[in-house]
Design a protein around this motif. Structure first.
Motif, short mmCIF file in Angstrom:
data_model
loop_
_atom_site.label_atom_id
_atom_site.label_comp_id
_atom_site.label_asym_id
_atom_site.label_seq_id
_atom_site.Cartn_x
_atom_site.Cartn_y
_atom_site.Cartn_z
N GLU A 115 0.83 -1.20 0.00
CA GLU A 115 0.00 0.00 0.00
C GLU A 115 0.86 1.26 0.00
N ARG A 116 2.19 1.08 -0.07
CA ARG A 116 3.13 2.20 0.00
C ARG A 116 4.35 1.85 -0.83
N GLU A 117 5.09 2.89 -1.24
CA GLU A 117 6.26 2.66 -2.08
C GLU A 117 7.52 2.33 -1.29
N GLN A 118 7.56 2.70 -0.02
CA GLN A 118 8.75 2.49 0.81
C GLN A 118 8.35 1.85 2.13
N TRP A 119 9.29 1.09 2.69
CA TRP A 119 9.05 0.49 4.01
C TRP A 119 10.40 0.22 4.67
N PRO A 120 10.43 0.21 6.00
CA PRO A 120 11.68 -0.09 6.70
C PRO A 120 12.05 -1.55 6.53
N GLU A 121 13.34 -1.82 6.47
CA GLU A 121 13.80 -3.20 6.32
C GLU A 121 13.76 -3.89 7.67
N SER A 122 13.11 -5.04 7.69
CA SER A 122 13.01 -5.86 8.90
C SER A 122 12.84 -7.30 8.44
N ALA A 123 12.87 -8.23 9.40
CA ALA A 123 12.65 -9.63 9.05
C ALA A 123 11.28 -9.81 8.41
N LEU A 124 10.30 -9.04 8.92
CA LEU A 124 8.93 -9.17 8.42
C LEU A 124 8.82 -8.61 7.00
N SER A 125 9.33 -7.41 6.78
CA SER A 125 9.23 -6.82 5.43
C SER A 125 10.06 -7.62 4.42
N LEU A 126 11.19 -8.17 4.85
CA LEU A 126 11.99 -9.00 3.95
C LEU A 126 11.26 -10.28 3.59
N GLN A 127 10.58 -10.87 4.57
CA GLN A 127 9.83 -12.09 4.29
C GLN A 127 8.77 -11.83 3.21
N PRO B 257 2.43 3.39 -7.69
CA PRO B 257 2.18 2.00 -8.05
C PRO B 257 1.29 1.30 -7.03
N ARG B 258 0.04 1.77 -6.93
CA ARG B 258 -0.88 1.27 -5.90
C ARG B 258 -2.21 1.97 -6.08
N VAL B 259 -3.18 1.57 -5.28
CA VAL B 259 -4.42 2.33 -5.18
C VAL B 259 -4.08 3.71 -4.63
N HIS B 260 -4.93 4.70 -4.94
CA HIS B 260 -4.53 6.10 -4.74
C HIS B 260 -5.68 6.94 -4.22
N ASN B 261 -5.32 7.96 -3.45
CA ASN B 261 -6.28 8.87 -2.84
C ASN B 261 -7.24 9.46 -3.88
N SER B 262 -6.74 9.80 -5.05
CA SER B 262 -7.60 10.44 -6.06
C SER B 262 -8.53 9.43 -6.73
N GLY B 263 -8.42 8.15 -6.38
CA GLY B 263 -9.34 7.14 -6.89
C GLY B 263 -10.40 6.74 -5.89
N HIS B 264 -10.42 7.39 -4.73
CA HIS B 264 -11.41 7.01 -3.71
C HIS B 264 -12.85 7.25 -4.16
N TRP B 265 -13.05 8.20 -5.08
CA TRP B 265 -14.40 8.49 -5.55
C TRP B 265 -15.05 7.25 -6.18
N THR B 266 -14.24 6.30 -6.65
CA THR B 266 -14.79 5.11 -7.31
C THR B 266 -15.59 4.24 -6.34
N GLN B 267 -15.39 4.41 -5.04
CA GLN B 267 -16.14 3.63 -4.06
C GLN B 267 -17.63 3.95 -4.10
N ALA B 268 -17.96 5.20 -4.38
CA ALA B 268 -19.37 5.60 -4.45
C ALA B 268 -19.85 5.78 -5.88
N GLY B 269 -18.93 6.08 -6.79
CA GLY B 269 -19.33 6.47 -8.13
C GLY B 269 -19.39 5.35 -9.15
N THR B 270 -18.82 4.18 -8.86
CA THR B 270 -18.75 3.12 -9.86
C THR B 270 -19.23 1.78 -9.29
N HIS B 271 -19.43 0.83 -10.18
CA HIS B 271 -19.90 -0.49 -9.73
C HIS B 271 -18.74 -1.38 -9.31
N MET B 272 -17.50 -0.91 -9.52
CA MET B 272 -16.32 -1.70 -9.16
C MET B 272 -15.19 -0.73 -8.80
N ASP B 273 -14.92 -0.57 -7.51
CA ASP B 273 -13.97 0.47 -7.11
C ASP B 273 -12.53 0.04 -7.35
#
Length: 365
Positions: free
Chosen positions: A57-69, A249-265
């Protein structure tokens, strides 16, 4: 339950609001979506299966055992894309390589001279940190009239680009399948305030003539990256030409309108692409207005509006922090005007300009 009938499982790097909305979108599709907190240090190891799918859901993340997995799993979709687009230097280089128009720019390194920047780009130059810096952060203006200077700790960590005198800001949200099919929503008109998205409107008939141009640009980007899933492209409109400002490279704030405006968000669209589920063209049911809720407390009166859908992120309210959004469907202009009028009464001063902008846009119709 047999392996063949087991629910697909999608793990999300990050458990913010986008991860939560992906989780919700998975339920009607019988997709088991697990959003993972990768910001809190932990020794936890997840029970990943070989057939599981990983997204972020984000482009960057801290490196850890979990994120590496998660990020080294063989089904981490678009793995190389995140780092490439998270760095504005490699993002801009990609756009130049495939000849998708963007603002003229250069890398700021040890040899960069400020006078050369003014000579190449004009008296106003915008510096952006290569990494991070969204929602108006990580930016620094150089203004020749004010004898600006390049901050010493920005060299090799920033790009500089020409200030664009744009007419307005638009974005396109689209999806690409593993087979290379691309599907798009209508262009969205956006308003930013202090670098933060405040409101979006889509669709707008007056933007229709730009749709093919925008789709060609985003298609070229997604094909070059062999991307799978939803991607957002933010653009400046300069006359009848579009310039890419940012890619996500992900879902985006400017696409939130699709939740109410379309049949498939956009969230369902992303999951469909990841899991290989058929994707028809999303149908627009209503024109829609999205209002971001930035640093303000939840107001129960919002839910009294007949055309409002509230998404509250259940975060601690802090200045400048996105804590939710309102989607206002537009069955007719009168209903929208009544809702905006109520919001003008209920919402604080920083919302008066965005709400007036919405009314002005609909007054043009």
């Amino acid at each position: 339950m047999t392996q063949a009938s087991a629910k697909p499982k999608v793990w999300v790097l990050g458990n913010g609001q986008l991860g939560a909305m992906l989780t919700h979108a998975g339920e009607p599709l019988a997709i088991d979506v697990r959003a993972v907190d990768i910001m809190t240090p932990t020794d936890e190891i997840l029970p990943l299966a070989p057939q599981d799918i990983i997204t972020a859901e984000r482009e960057q993340w801290p490196e850890s055992a979990l994120s590496l997995q998660l990020s080294t799993h063989p089904h981490f979709v678009n793995g190389p894309v995140f780092s490439r687009l998270a760095d504005r230097y490699s993002q801009k280089s990609l756009l130049d390589q495939i000849q998708v128009p963007t603002a003229p720019w250069t890398l700021v390194d040890d040899k960069t001279d400020i006078e050369n920047l003014y000579q190449d780009f004009g008296p106003r130059v915008l510096m952006k940190r290569r990494m991070g810096g969204y929602d108006g952060k990580g930016q620094h203006w150089l203004k020749q009239a004010e004898a600006g200077e390049i901050p010493h700790d920005w060299r090799n960590l920033a790009i500089a680009e020409q200030a664009i005198n744009f007419d307005e800001e638009v974005s396109l949200v689209g999806v690409r399948t593993r087979e290379g099919q691309c599907v798009f929503y209508p262009l969205t008109l956006n308003l930013h305030q202090d670098g933060i998205l405040m409101a979006s409107i889509s669709p707008l008939t007056r933007l229709n003539h730009l749709q093919a141009q925008a789709e060609g640009m985003l298609s070229a980007i997604m094909h070059e990256l062999e991307y799978v899933g939803v991607m957002a492209m933010e653009c400046f409109r300069v006359g009848d030409n579009l310039l890419v400002n940012e890619l996500a490279p992900r879902v985006h704030n400017s696409g939130h309108w699709t939740q109410a405006g379309t049949h498939m968000d956009q969230f369902q669209l992303h999951l469909r692409a990841l899991c290989g589920i058929v994707i028809p063209q999303p149908q627009v049911n209503f024109q829609c207005v999205m209002v971001n809720l930035i640093g303000i407390e939840n107001d129960p009166r919002w839910l009294s509006l007949p055309n409002a859908e509230l998404y509250w992120y259940n975060k601690e309210v802090r200045l400048g922090r996105k804590v939710g959004h309102l989607n206002l469907s537009v069955p007719n202009t009168a209903v929208l005007k009544d809702s905006i009028s109520a919001l003008q009464t209920w919402m604080p001063s920083q919302y008066q300009a965005p709400l007036a902008w919405i009314l002005a846009e609909f007054a043009k119709a």
